[in-house]
Design an enzyme around this catalytic site. Structure first.
Site, PDB file in Angstrom:
ATOM      1  N   LYS A   3       0.809  -1.212   0.000  1.00  0.00           N
ATOM      2  CA  LYS A   3       0.000   0.000   0.000  1.00  0.00           C
ATOM      3  C   LYS A   3       0.852   1.276   0.000  1.00  0.00           C
ATOM      4  O   LYS A   3       2.068   1.221   0.236  1.00  0.00           O
ATOM      5  CB  LYS A   3      -0.931  -0.011   1.202  1.00  0.00           C
ATOM      6  CG  LYS A   3      -2.016  -1.086   1.118  1.00  0.00           C
ATOM      7  CD  LYS A   3      -2.923  -0.999   2.331  1.00  0.00           C
ATOM      8  CE  LYS A   3      -4.086  -1.959   2.254  1.00  0.00           C
ATOM      9  NZ  LYS A   3      -4.952  -1.829   3.441  1.00  0.00           N
ATOM     10  N   TYR A  43     -12.422  -2.169  -4.002  1.00  0.00           N
ATOM     11  CA  TYR A  43     -13.099  -2.115  -2.701  1.00  0.00           C
ATOM     12  C   TYR A  43     -14.626  -2.188  -2.826  1.00  0.00           C
ATOM     13  O   TYR A  43     -15.348  -1.753  -1.931  1.00  0.00           O
ATOM     14  CB  TYR A  43     -12.709  -0.841  -1.954  1.00  0.00           C
ATOM     15  CG  TYR A  43     -11.292  -0.860  -1.439  1.00  0.00           C
ATOM     16  CD1 TYR A  43     -10.858  -1.863  -0.573  1.00  0.00           C
ATOM     17  CD2 TYR A  43     -10.382   0.131  -1.797  1.00  0.00           C
ATOM     18  CE1 TYR A  43      -9.560  -1.877  -0.084  1.00  0.00           C
ATOM     19  CE2 TYR A  43      -9.088   0.124  -1.311  1.00  0.00           C
ATOM     20  CZ  TYR A  43      -8.678  -0.890  -0.457  1.00  0.00           C
ATOM     21  OH  TYR A  43      -7.397  -0.899   0.041  1.00  0.00           O
ATOM     22  N   HIS A 109      -2.108  -5.148   1.585  1.00  0.00           N
ATOM     23  CA  HIS A 109      -3.402  -5.812   1.383  1.00  0.00           C
ATOM     24  C   HIS A 109      -3.130  -7.247   0.983  1.00  0.00           C
ATOM     25  O   HIS A 109      -2.222  -7.507   0.188  1.00  0.00           O
ATOM     26  CB  HIS A 109      -4.208  -5.122   0.283  1.00  0.00           C
ATOM     27  CG  HIS A 109      -5.373  -5.934  -0.177  1.00  0.00           C
ATOM     28  ND1 HIS A 109      -6.556  -5.990   0.537  1.00  0.00           N
ATOM     29  CD2 HIS A 109      -5.528  -6.765  -1.246  1.00  0.00           C
ATOM     30  CE1 HIS A 109      -7.392  -6.805  -0.096  1.00  0.00           C
ATOM     31  NE2 HIS A 109      -6.787  -7.291  -1.172  1.00  0.00           N
TER      32      HIS A 109
END
Length: 143
Positions: A3, A43, A109
């Site tokens: 990230k 997402y 992630h």
């Protein structure tokens, strides 16, 4: 995916090294700036949650390093290496436990299932960008 906070903090090499030292094989990797459209697709399952906008804003704020990692039970192994979502609850020795301080800046992630991994991989990589090869040490990693 490494990230934005980890990229900005210079942790790419450390994180990749931990994955490889475990015996996982990186078969695709690229640095990119995530567009808002891609972030919203990534997402999508959080769209109706109050933190959705902050997730999208954060993941688009700086470059990320997307990866495809293979190995025996890779999803489970990677999630164990990564640690709990909240770095303050992640065990020492995990990536988040060692490098994260806040849930909104949790360094990495990791897909939570094979199905999620397949969906997420298709968002970031074309099939021809995923390389097949054998690591020289595979005979020493697996029975």
């Amino acid at each position: 995916m490494i990230k934005p906070d980890a990229v900005q903090r210079g942790l790419i090499g450390e994180i990749v090294s931990r994955l490889e030292k475990k015996g996982l094989k990186i078969v695709a990797m690229k640095m990119l700036n995530v567009s808002r459209e891609l972030a919203e697709k990534h997402y999508a399952e959080h769209r109706e949650k109050p933190f959705f906008e902050s997730l999208v804003s954060y993941i688009t704020s700086a470059p990320v390093v997307a990866m495809v990692v293979e190995g025996k039970n890779a999803v489970k192994v990677v999630r164990t290496l990564v640690g709990a979502t909240n770095p303050q609850e992640a065990l020492p020795g995990t990536i988040r436990g060692d490098f994260g301080m806040d849930i909104g800046r949790n360094v990495i992630h990791a897909s939570d299932s094979l199905e999620s991994a397949e969906r997420e991989i298709s968002l970031f990589f074309k099939p021809e960008e995923i390389v097949e090869y054998n690591r020289i040490d595979e005979d020493w990693l697996y029975e």
